[in-house]
Design an enzyme around this catalytic site. Structure first.
Site, PDB file in Angstrom:
ATOM      1  N   GLU B  68      -9.309  -1.858   5.277  1.00  0.00           N
ATOM      2  CA  GLU B  68      -9.174  -1.042   6.538  1.00  0.00           C
ATOM      3  C   GLU B  68     -10.639  -0.467   7.201  1.00  0.00           C
ATOM      4  OE1 GLU B  68      -7.048  -0.690   4.108  1.00  0.00           O
ATOM      5  OE2 GLU B  68      -5.338  -1.217   4.938  1.00  0.00           O
ATOM      6  N   HIS B 137       3.694   5.728   3.556  1.00  0.00           N
ATOM      7  CA  HIS B 137       4.318   4.817   4.569  1.00  0.00           C
ATOM      8  C   HIS B 137       4.949   5.594   5.443  1.00  0.00           C
ATOM      9  CE1 HIS B 137       3.623   1.610   1.501  1.00  0.00           C
ATOM     10  NE2 HIS B 137       3.785   0.572   2.546  1.00  0.00           N
TER      11      HIS B 137
END
Lengths: 402, 334
Positions: B68, B137
């Site tokens: 990322e 998540h």
């Protein structure tokens, strides 16, 4: 072994000795980089021809003695500028100065190998690269005087702002190189169009995730980028041994692109290897890692005190490998360059220093509005409200204390 | 596209609203790129970028390495070269490796370059819980980005907004953090996608349901919850005005303050933890600017100040219809 174990005798023994490979546990900092190090001028100023530097010979052979004098001039002026930066900090004109003493050849070599369309992404010590990119050195002082956080237009000279967070700039550089690829500005054969990107970082930065991620992104995209690592042996107080178990240039192999170690104190070597790496990148051969093996002769910054963690004997050894002395010996050995040239460079350096000093002292404090004016490109009501409150508050002091 | 044309527009899910909006943005500007993990061939784990790589090619829809920081870091470089990258962070909880670049570089580049450099990029973050997911998540991490000057932060709550807001975000010359409520990805509505349809401003709050007694301010996934709460309360005679904030930074205070001045009561609802959540900022601003109109303190109905719990507990953590109504009752009881 710790740094304090490095005694002068060991240092002397290590000096000039050709090592096989750097092995953990020996004083690597005293080595000259080992046999794989690409070098064209030895410490006495003699031209070296060997198998290691043969592939890069053509770039050095193409240089005239006048070119050599220009490289010397660059290094000498940058050294003088850098010394002025340190002096200005000591006199309270700058808040901080990260010196480049000892790294002039590393930076000027690649700086002069770059073409105008190439793009540099520096860390914060690349004053020599900035010089070669024709960035006015006065611009470099602003952030260290506290009047801005960079502030020059990166696109004017294709020299991005200094980046202080270690390693960030390498990813920006790779992204920029990915953009170059999408613009079709690589591998066309047009020397004025094909573009390489160079990012600069140090030995400490190689431990950062960002450097490793930038290697991955560059490799899988075969991006036109040269990773230029100035291994100056020290990340503030931590020697190479705290960052790596193998020579840094060898890391490139694990990512799938070439890496070489070059004598970072030999400007002909850094120039030649950079020319090669940049040609490779521009022609579409993908990334290239150059480890410029050099030495930070001064402190990390003016806030640092290296006597706390390294032995002065080490500095003595590297002083003899001084990049300016080496090139000077070489030029003098060619017999065409006379002392008058060096005197003239010294005079020019004094002029530069005087100009820098005056420009620094006369640099105005930034206007208050600088804080608010360029946070967002587009209007932002919330910030404008805060700005108005600030202005109104400040206006309350008008006429006071004068 | 899994859409159905109708006389008034196209029936789209929130997710496909983004897909269609991205498609249009890419058609309009060849500099717009989409990049992220699995966004190309797969079309993203939520299929938001489905079909884009096929139509726009691998150079414009980039399957990146799984890193990322690398994704956002290279997006910065692409933006510096003149591109307009739209970055997909796969899940809220995976944005943190990129946090350094977002806060240290993306947010500050325009300021530190004294206006010489802009970073017109969008960072899309599927956010929030309620889908029974495993750890990392289900997070609502908007406060981190709201606290970083230089970023713009928006949250869409339905397909019409997702379609238009993503296009507006891409067209913005400032960096935009774009929150997408993943549990609403499949909610459908008819969207007028014609060029003549004039969208609201990107940061404009909207009164999603008018009411008289109390204002409920919310955004993203909580808008639907609050609308359902308002419907239920309406049947019992309590009139709730639901304000969908849409723009979080900048915040459309005009619309919000007007509503609060009308009702005299405000309940802020978000999934994110309460302590220093966006509700705290809203509460402070409303208290300061609407003080004499308030009949009750500003109340917050939010996730608790705990790590996001294991999914068997998430229903207890997340504000739901009953908790919103409880907050409304408490506001009305003053």
């Amino acid at each position: 072994m710790t740094d304090s174990d490095v005694v002068p005798e060991q240092a002397a023994a290590a000096f000039g000795v050709t090592h096989h490979e750097n092995v953990i546990g020996t004083p690597k900092i005293l080595s000259d980089g080992g046999p794989e190090t690409i070098r064209f001028i030895d410490q006495d100023g003699h031209r070296i021809r060997n198998e290691v530097n043969l592939p890069y010979d053509k770039y050095v052979d193409a240089l005239t003695e006048e070119d050599g004098r220009r490289l010397y001039r660059d290094m000498a002026l940058i050294r003088r500028f850098d010394a002025e930066g340190t002096a200005l900090q000591r006199q309270g004109e700058l808040g901080l100065w990260p010196g480049l003493l000892g790294q002039e050849a590393a930076q000027v070599g690649i700086g002069r190998a770059m073409r105008p369309q190439d793009y540099a992404f520096p860390s914060y010590r690349e004053h020599g690269v900035a010089w070669c990119r024709d960035v006015d050195p006065v611009n470099l002082l602003g952030m260290f005087r506290g009047v801005n956080n960079g502030g020059w237009d990166p696109n004017e000279k294709n020299f991005h702002l200094y980046t202080i967070v270690i390693g960030n700039q390498a990813l920006h550089a790779v992204g920029y190189a990915m953009g170059v690829q999408r613009d079709g500005a690589v591998g066309t054969g047009d020397p004025d169009r094909d573009t390489a990107v160079v990012t600069f970082f140090g030995d400490g930065a190689t431990s950062q995730g960002d450097i490793n991620e930038s290697f991955v992104f560059a490799a899988v995209n075969q991006s036109p980028i040269v990773f230029f690592c100035q291994n100056n042996q020290w990340a503030i107080s931590e020697p190479n041994e705290r960052q790596t178990r193998i020579p840094l240039y060898q890391r490139a192999r694990g990512f799938g692109f070439p890496g070489v170690r070059v004598d970072g104190n030999d400007v002909l070597a850094t120039y030649a290897v950079s020319m090669h790496a940049l040609d490779e990148a521009r022609s579409g051969q993908g990334p290239f890692l150059i480890e410029a093996y050099t030495y930070r002769m001064g402190a990390h910054t003016t806030s640092d005190d290296p006597t706390k963690y390294r032995d002065s004997a080490e500095l003595d050894i590297w002083r003899e490998r001084d990049p300016l002395l080496r090139l000077k010996s070489f030029l003098l050995s060619l017999h065409e360059t006379e002392q008058a040239f060096f005197d003239e460079v010294d005079r020019e350096a004094d002029e530069l220093a005087a100009r820098i000093r005056t420009a620094c002292q006369e640099m105005p404090d930034p206007p208050h509005s600088q804080m608010f004016d360029r946070v967002y490109v587009e209007p932002h009501a919330g910030l404008e409200k805060e700005r108005d409150e600030f202005v109104a508050y400040q206006a309350g002091f008008e006429g006071e204390g004068n | 596209m899994t859409t159905t044309a109708s006389s008034t527009g196209t029936r789209l899910t929130l997710a496909k609203g983004i897909t269609a909006g991205l498609r249009r943005a890419m058609e309009n500007d060849p500099k717009v790129l989409v990049m992220g993990e699995d966004v190309g061939r797969l079309g993203g784990v939520f299929r938001v970028t489905e079909g884009l790589q096929k139509d726009f090619g691998e150079d414009r829809v980039i399957d990146t390495p799984l890193a990322e920081s690398g994704i956002v870091g290279t997006a910065i470089g692409l933006a510096l070269r003149g591109y307009r990258p739209v970055v997909e962070i796969q899940f809220d909880g995976f944005v943190y490796p990129a946090f350094d670049h977002i806060t240290s570089q993306v947010a500050k580049m325009y300021a530190r370059s004294l206006g010489h450099v802009t970073l017109p990029m969008v960072i899309r973050i599927p956010c929030g819980g309620g889908i029974g997911a495993v750890e990392h998540h289900s997070e609502s991490n908007e406060s981190y980005f709201l606290h970083s000057a230089g970023l713009r932060v928006v949250a869409c709550s339905n397909a019409e907004d997702s379609y238009w807001m993503i296009q507006q975000a891409v067209a913005t010359d400032d960096p935009v953090i774009f929150f997408e409520p993943k549990r609403r990805y499949h909610d459908k509505m008819v969207v007028d996608t014609s060029a003549s349809a004039a969208p609201r401003g990107l940061y404009e709050a909207v009164v999603a349901r008018p009411g008289e007694h109390v204002t409920v301010a919310c955004y993203g996934p909580m808008v639907k919850t609050c609308l359902q709460a308002a419907e239920a309360a309406g049947q019992e005679g309590t009139s709730i005005e639901v304000v969908d904030l849409r723009g979080l930074n900048p915040l459309d205070t005009e619309t919000l303050f007007a509503s609060v001045r009308k009702t005299g009561r405000l309940v802020v609802v978000h999934e994110a933890s309460q302590f220093l959540g966006f509700g705290a900022e809203i509460s402070a601003q409303v208290t300061q600017e609407c003080f004499y109109h308030l009949e009750a303190p500003v109340l917050r109905v939010t996730g608790y100040s705990t790590p996001y719990p294991a999914s068997k507990l998430e229903e207890l953590f997340l504000p739901d219809l009953d908790r919103v109504l409880d907050g409304v009752d408490r506001a009305l009881a003053y």
